[in-house]
Design a protein around this motif. Sequence first.
Motif: not given
Length: 248
Positions: A49, A65, A67, A69, A82-83, A85-89
Amino acid sequence: MARPLVVIPARMGSSRLPGKALAPIAGRPMILHVLDRALAAAIGPVAVATDSAQIARIVEAAGGRVVITGGDHACGSDRIGEALGALDPAAVHDVIVNLQGDQPDIAPGALAAALEPLEDPLVDIATLAAPAGPGERDDPNVVKLIGAEVAPRRMRALYFTRAPAPHGEGPHLHHIGVYAFRRAALARFTGLPPSPLEIRERLEQLRALEAGMRIDAMILDKAARGVDTSADLQRLREAQDQVERSRR
């Protein structure tokens, strides 16, 4: 069984060593060494992140991988929040491991050890420590853990400080920059503002302690020191050079 997700927060704007995430060690940026260690631990998926497009490009080029932020986070755990939410919604992962991006020398087995205190349902966050080495007691760049033993090789953290504490004769513990959060604990942590002691000591874990959250640490035999200063970076480079020479 826990389902960990390892996230490495990284930024370019470190106050003590700007750009350290991309500092070369044995010909590769430091962030890639940290990524390698996280993958070698094999405890779960790994991501970085970051608020830096430059860091993101390098990690993605290496197959990692990433993300992106925002850049205004007070600490690495806020960036991970913050990250997430994108990594593990879908909230598949119930444990989120913060492996700080300045830990290129951490043993892969240490990440598995960091999960052990979470077997106790009373523990919100788990971390690591080891006996302080020569000269580390008085070094403000080495964070000291003050705690109470609750089981063999496991301490309940009472405080963290850059000062030489506790006072008096006896061992001192060098805190290692790894945090294994229960997912709910991370959500609570990131919902809190930076706390007074966190700001004063520049230690994010004090926000959790001030909020009454429980942090337990597994005690390792030896600490892998993070890279906080140019002297730390030089020390690590010299150690890597020795390793390379021994392989020839």
